[in-house]
Design a protein around this motif. Sequence first.
Motif, PDB file in Angstrom:
ATOM      1  N   ILE A 198      27.312  10.918  26.255  1.00  0.00           N
ATOM      2  CA  ILE A 198      26.115  11.741  26.430  1.00  0.00           C
ATOM      3  C   ILE A 198      26.109  12.877  25.394  1.00  0.00           C
ATOM      4  N   VAL A 199      27.267  13.482  25.164  1.00  0.00           N
ATOM      5  CA  VAL A 199      27.336  14.563  24.172  1.00  0.00           C
ATOM      6  C   VAL A 199      27.025  14.018  22.781  1.00  0.00           C
ATOM      7  N   GLY A 200      27.516  12.805  22.504  1.00  0.00           N
ATOM      8  CA  GLY A 200      27.253  12.196  21.203  1.00  0.00           C
ATOM      9  C   GLY A 200      25.761  12.014  20.978  1.00  0.00           C
ATOM     10  N   VAL A 201      25.068  11.547  22.017  1.00  0.00           N
ATOM     11  CA  VAL A 201      23.623  11.370  21.898  1.00  0.00           C
ATOM     12  C   VAL A 201      22.942  12.738  21.790  1.00  0.00           C
ATOM     13  N   ALA A 202      23.452  13.704  22.597  1.00  0.00           N
ATOM     14  CA  ALA A 202      22.864  15.050  22.566  1.00  0.00           C
ATOM     15  C   ALA A 202      22.977  15.661  21.169  1.00  0.00           C
ATOM     16  N   ARG A 203      24.084  15.374  20.495  1.00  0.00           N
ATOM     17  CA  ARG A 203      24.292  15.913  19.154  1.00  0.00           C
ATOM     18  C   ARG A 203      23.218  15.378  18.207  1.00  0.00           C
ATOM     19  N   GLU A 204      22.919  14.088  18.321  1.00  0.00           N
ATOM     20  CA  GLU A 204      21.871  13.494  17.486  1.00  0.00           C
ATOM     21  C   GLU A 204      20.499  14.074  17.844  1.00  0.00           C
ATOM     22  N   VAL A 205      20.269  14.219  19.162  1.00  0.00           N
ATOM     23  CA  VAL A 205      18.986  14.770  19.606  1.00  0.00           C
ATOM     24  C   VAL A 205      18.817  16.180  19.046  1.00  0.00           C
ATOM     25  N   ALA A 206      19.889  16.982  19.133  1.00  0.00           N
ATOM     26  CA  ALA A 206      19.835  18.355  18.628  1.00  0.00           C
ATOM     27  C   ALA A 206      19.477  18.347  17.137  1.00  0.00           C
ATOM     28  N   ALA A 207      20.154  17.482  16.377  1.00  0.00           N
ATOM     29  CA  ALA A 207      19.912  17.446  14.937  1.00  0.00           C
ATOM     30  C   ALA A 207      18.498  16.967  14.622  1.00  0.00           C
ATOM     31  N   LEU A 208      18.023  15.988  15.397  1.00  0.00           N
ATOM     32  CA  LEU A 208      16.715  15.405  15.100  1.00  0.00           C
ATOM     33  C   LEU A 208      15.560  16.297  15.538  1.00  0.00           C
ATOM     34  N   THR A 209      15.811  17.187  16.516  1.00  0.00           N
ATOM     35  CA  THR A 209      14.694  17.992  17.020  1.00  0.00           C
ATOM     36  C   THR A 209      14.882  19.472  16.702  1.00  0.00           C
ATOM     37  N   GLY A 210      15.924  19.779  15.934  1.00  0.00           N
ATOM     38  CA  GLY A 210      16.125  21.170  15.536  1.00  0.00           C
ATOM     39  C   GLY A 210      16.592  22.061  16.677  1.00  0.00           C
ATOM     40  N   GLN A 211      17.269  21.497  17.640  1.00  0.00           N
ATOM     41  CA  GLN A 211      17.789  22.290  18.757  1.00  0.00           C
ATOM     42  C   GLN A 211      19.289  22.529  18.592  1.00  0.00           C
ATOM     43  N   LYS A 212      19.827  23.359  19.466  1.00  0.00           N
ATOM     44  CA  LYS A 212      21.268  23.649  19.408  1.00  0.00           C
ATOM     45  C   LYS A 212      22.003  22.794  20.419  1.00  0.00           C
ATOM     46  N   LEU A 213      23.167  22.305  20.006  1.00  0.00           N
ATOM     47  CA  LEU A 213      23.994  21.530  20.927  1.00  0.00           C
ATOM     48  C   LEU A 213      24.841  22.489  21.763  1.00  0.00           C
ATOM     49  N   ARG A 214      24.850  22.265  23.078  1.00  0.00           N
ATOM     50  CA  ARG A 214      25.747  23.029  23.955  1.00  0.00           C
ATOM     51  C   ARG A 214      26.877  22.111  24.374  1.00  0.00           C
ATOM     52  N   GLU A 215      28.067  22.354  23.816  1.00  0.00           N
ATOM     53  CA  GLU A 215      29.191  21.472  24.144  1.00  0.00           C
ATOM     54  C   GLU A 215      29.679  21.768  25.552  1.00  0.00           C
ATOM     55  N   PRO A 216      30.330  20.811  26.196  1.00  0.00           N
ATOM     56  CA  PRO A 216      30.913  21.082  27.514  1.00  0.00           C
ATOM     57  C   PRO A 216      32.032  22.122  27.374  1.00  0.00           C
ATOM     58  N   ASN A 217      32.402  22.671  28.480  1.00  0.00           N
ATOM     59  CA  ASN A 217      33.484  23.651  28.481  1.00  0.00           C
ATOM     60  C   ASN A 217      34.836  22.938  28.401  1.00  0.00           C
ATOM     61  N   TYR A 218      35.552  23.183  27.317  1.00  0.00           N
ATOM     62  CA  TYR A 218      36.828  22.487  27.131  1.00  0.00           C
ATOM     63  C   TYR A 218      38.035  23.360  27.506  1.00  0.00           C
ATOM     64  N   GLU A 219      37.767  24.472  28.224  1.00  0.00           N
ATOM     65  CA  GLU A 219      38.891  25.323  28.644  1.00  0.00           C
ATOM     66  C   GLU A 219      39.460  24.792  29.953  1.00  0.00           C
ATOM     67  N   VAL A 220      40.739  24.999  30.123  1.00  0.00           N
ATOM     68  CA  VAL A 220      41.351  24.556  31.371  1.00  0.00           C
ATOM     69  C   VAL A 220      42.275  25.660  31.892  1.00  0.00           C
ATOM     70  N   LEU A 221      42.197  25.891  33.183  1.00  0.00           N
ATOM     71  CA  LEU A 221      43.049  26.896  33.815  1.00  0.00           C
ATOM     72  C   LEU A 221      44.344  26.215  34.253  1.00  0.00           C
ATOM     73  N   GLN A 222      45.476  26.696  33.692  1.00  0.00           N
ATOM     74  CA  GLN A 222      46.755  26.022  33.957  1.00  0.00           C
ATOM     75  C   GLN A 222      47.682  26.947  34.703  1.00  0.00           C
ATOM     76  N   GLU A 223      48.030  26.578  35.926  1.00  0.00           N
ATOM     77  CA  GLU A 223      48.840  27.451  36.763  1.00  0.00           C
ATOM     78  C   GLU A 223      50.075  26.749  37.323  1.00  0.00           C
ATOM     79  N   GLY A 224      50.281  25.509  37.005  1.00  0.00           N
ATOM     80  CA  GLY A 224      51.403  24.750  37.554  1.00  0.00           C
ATOM     81  C   GLY A 224      52.678  24.982  36.752  1.00  0.00           C
ATOM     82  N   PRO A 225      53.701  24.159  36.990  1.00  0.00           N
ATOM     83  CA  PRO A 225      54.972  24.268  36.268  1.00  0.00           C
ATOM     84  C   PRO A 225      54.802  23.859  34.811  1.00  0.00           C
ATOM     85  N   PRO A 226      55.741  24.239  33.951  1.00  0.00           N
ATOM     86  CA  PRO A 226      55.621  23.864  32.528  1.00  0.00           C
ATOM     87  C   PRO A 226      55.637  22.346  32.376  1.00  0.00           C
ATOM     88  N   VAL A 227      54.672  21.839  31.617  1.00  0.00           N
ATOM     89  CA  VAL A 227      54.488  20.394  31.535  1.00  0.00           C
ATOM     90  C   VAL A 227      55.615  19.731  30.751  1.00  0.00           C
TER      91      VAL A 227
END
Lengths: 843, 342
Positions: A198-227
């Motif tokens: 969906i993001v890939g298509v949104a990127r094309e739509v943004a480029a084709l219609t002159g809009q801005k792409l809003r990427e999903p939030n790629y942050e993650v809250l990590q509170e467990g033991p060291p991986v």
Amino acid sequence: MRVPLSWLKDYVDITTSIEELAEKLTIAGLEVTEIDYVGIPGGRDLERLVWDRDKLVVGQILEVKPHPDADRLVLAVVDYGGDEEEIVVTGAPNLFPYLGQGDLSRLELYSPFALEGATLYDGHQEGQVKMKLKGRQLRGIYNRCMLCSEKELGISDEHEGIMILQGKYQSGTPVQDVLGDAVLEIDIIPNIARCASIVGVAREVAALTGQKLREPNYEVLQEGPPVNKLVRITTDEPELNPRFVALVIEGVEQKPSPEWMQRRLRLAGQRPINVVVDISNYVMLEMGQPNHTFDYDFLRRRADQYDPGGPIHIHTRLPEKGERLTTLDGITHELPPFTILVTDPVNPLSLGGIMGGVDSEINDRTTNVLLEAAAWNFINIRRSMVALKINSEAGFRFSRGVHPSQALLGAKRAAELMRLYAGGTVAQGIVDYYPNKPWQSPIVLTTAEVKRIGGIDLSQVEIKRLLESLEFKVDDRGDHLVVVSPDHRMDIEQSQDLVEEVCRMYGYDRIPETEMSDTLPPQRSNIGLDREENIKDLLVQLGMQEIITYRLTTPEKEARLLPVIKSQPDDRPYITLANPITVERVTMRHSLLASLLDIVAVNRRFQERMTFFEIGQIYLAGEEGLLPDELQRLALVMTGPHIDPACDGDREQEGLNFFDLKGVIEDLFSAIHISGLAAEAASHPTFRPGRTARLLVNDRQIGWLGELHPLVVEVFGIHGDWPVIAAELDLEVILPLIPDEFQVRAVSAYPAVLEDIALIVDRGIPAAEVLNIIDKAGGYLLQKAELFDVYEGNPIPRGKKSLAYHLTFQSPDKTLTDRVVRKNRERIVKQLERQLGATLRDA
Amino acid sequence: MMLEQLNDTYQRSLDQLQNARTSETLETWYRQTLGRKGDVTQLTRQVGYLGPEDRPAFGKRVNEVKKELEAAYQQQLVKVRTAELEAKMAADGLDVTLPGRRYSRGRLHPATQTLREIYRIWGDMGFQIYRSRDVETDEFNFELLNIPEHHPARDLWDTFHTTEPGIILRTHTSPGQIHAMREYCPEPIRVILPGMCYRYEQITARSEIQFNQVEGLAVGKSISMADLKGTLADFAKRMFGEERKIRFRASYFPFTEPSAEMDVECMLCNGDGCQVCQYTGWLEILGCGMVHPTVLRNGGYDPAVYSGFAFGLGPERIAMLKYGIEDIRLFWGNDLRFLEQF
Ligand SMILES: [Zn+2]
């Protein structure tokens, strides 16, 4: 790829109509093959339910009260934006928990609400049957409205309870505005795997219609033991597995995923399963990175065998000889040597990038998850999928190329969603094993190149803007641009690839249409083709129907041409398919005749008369066992009455015979100006003895002509009593004999003298021999000798036959005297007597 | 006295004449009236018995009678002949609605007819015909066209392999591009490459294992995407009609870059949408694009100097659209009831 518009809108504003958007995407190479409308008007399916804007609205459930007369029913007090609240009788099990809880307004419980007169699907009938909501008495209470299930709206088959909308709404809002949607079905061509999300298509739509792409939030809250205490990664094959990212999520709860996620998955064509599986699928559909979830505790128990207390060791490698793996669909695979495996020191765990193994798969009891997001060599993935005959969503994407940069983003996104919706805790840190980072090399692009290949005049600034809309990094160096591809792309290798991106963003529809101004190449004729096409035209003029048959056949089918000796039409080996699709089509043909006769047999069921020809190649395996000789042949077949019976035509019909087809061939040869065509009696197992001729031109064999052997007619199943006449000619010999030009003779102005002679000769003497003697003895004054009668029987003695000829004598430069004609005639008769023992019949 | 007799004979003959209804009775009448021994002729001869004073009147009357009877005879003759002819023709009329007697007419196969039309149009536009083999190497069919082994792009072609490794049935006429380039390099090229192609596919109403393709190739020093569009638009106008709309959209083929697909406005619904065009109003007619630099290089041309375009179209598909043929199997089925309609 199914792209729900509501989902797409998370990442880009849609500024055009759905149809305009579909057209724009299609022109840019993301072909929208179908638009599925959900509840809103549009499309061609007029039977589909469109939600009434006035009668299907969002209602807020304010209170659930007991029904005075029925335990299985409750009364829901609903604010639907009208003047007063409405009381609805319902049996929806998912409202019972609210029974007697008083005012529910703080819970913000919303549901689609249908008013009297609204059209819905009937929830109690199989499939989608429309019904109009009518008020009725339900256990003593008049009920004119309804809270709707998903099935009643046509969203899914779910009819257990009413649909509860998550989020906050204004009561009375048309359901169309909340749940109305359209799903674009996009055909993903192999080089735009980046758009299989969906993001890939949104990127094309943004480029084709002159809009801005809003990427999903790629942050993650990590509170467990060291991986890194939990897992470590290694690989033998950095080429095949350039990156491997692992995260651990502890304490996930196995439950259904949130309603909005389920709705999105369903619209995208995926069946919701549980929150962990759904998140894995959701992230793949959302941003394109497939990921895999392992049961951490299963791996942990195994780790305690090889490294007690130490981290789980994930290793990717090629299979050992004879190694097998049972995938989660229950199929056990023999592993080809090039298929990369995800393993631990004990056993293989999954087919990297294609499908998980059954052992380590998460199950109902899984609480701790090892999440894998990796990058794989796309060619090797495809090769493995073909070899293993596996199709999977992950494999589809990886085999078309997912950039390694996406692995980290995908892992973080999935982990965060598991934390939010599966109640998990994400271990701290990320194991990111990245032994083979791809290098996006800068590419030089000039306005001249865009003009040369793309045919568009664009300024450097304009080109830069178009490329930047697709997140290319573009450096303007004055007289040229230096372009670096964004992280998610693997398909840009040279400037011509960039020109395509410029053209796509500029719009293929806006590229001008021009005439080629380039030098015209030297003009050459295709003489072989011209001659073939000319022969086709001549045969059509001679009343023959062109046939084109399959060039694939079987040796058995062709052996029917030689029923007695049961052999094939040519001794050289056949070109044979390794992967035939039907047993009927296995080898490349050696003969045109066999297929042509099959066509005769098929047509004979409703047609007596047939005159067919085909021109095409036969294929004889080459000398070195490499490419075959492809040789042009002409086959002809005739059978049936002379002419089709007509209104008044109960005239006795003679069948087409040997001489009809011979006449066609003679006419053809005279039309292509090849002289010296001769037929000699011969024998060939396909043809009837005594009615078979070898055809020659100046002593060179060019083919066979004859009446088919009755056994051949029989094995081909050609019904009817008509003889079948056939010929197969070698165009490889004939075509080069056709002269480029020919000369005409003058037509004499002096009168011709006609003389008839009738001869008696032995029955076995070929007419061609007689004619040959007449021609030679007749000299230059004999213009024409034409056989007009052949007769055997009384009063001709047994063993003899009578041949009668019209002889035409004519001189180019004077009127012939009787004396000269007589002398010539006598010379002919004398030669016939001397050479053949012929006598004159009327002498 | 004699004059009276003459007038009587005249009146009687005239009556007889009016009653004569056949050629035979007419003939008899003539003989008996105006013939050598006819009544009037004999009366004429009796002029000698008359006195000289009566002779002129009698003579004059005789001539009048002869002339009038002769004229009446001619009139009656025409009438009778016409009536007789009409009666004869009325008797041997034909049932003109019976079918005519047809002599057998030969025909070209519809695939050939469509190919011819394509040849003619491209021939007019300066494209010559170049043919190459059906049984090809994997190298020419794929590798030299920028489709390496195991590349996912190979999914676009389901291939028949032969028992000889590396030998296949061509899946498209594109290998001819390499053959033509290697033969003509460094000359400019404008060719079309027709031929039979083969795909590993189930035979259904919409797909065949064998089908014709016509590929086109133009190579030169100044050929651009705009030339591609202009040239193909010309072709489409001549093939499908001046008024028919066309559109180009981006696509993917490994041997072209940029790649495009050309759609023609649906000729069955004129763009309104129907089942054949899957309600899009457009029909996919051909794939095309600028020759990929790797392919140019494999053909012997320096992609920095030369450029070119290529396209591929399916004659049977075009024939199906033009003639409303719904089942592709009709082409190689060769049912006369199908072939005879062309
Ligand atoms: Zn249409």
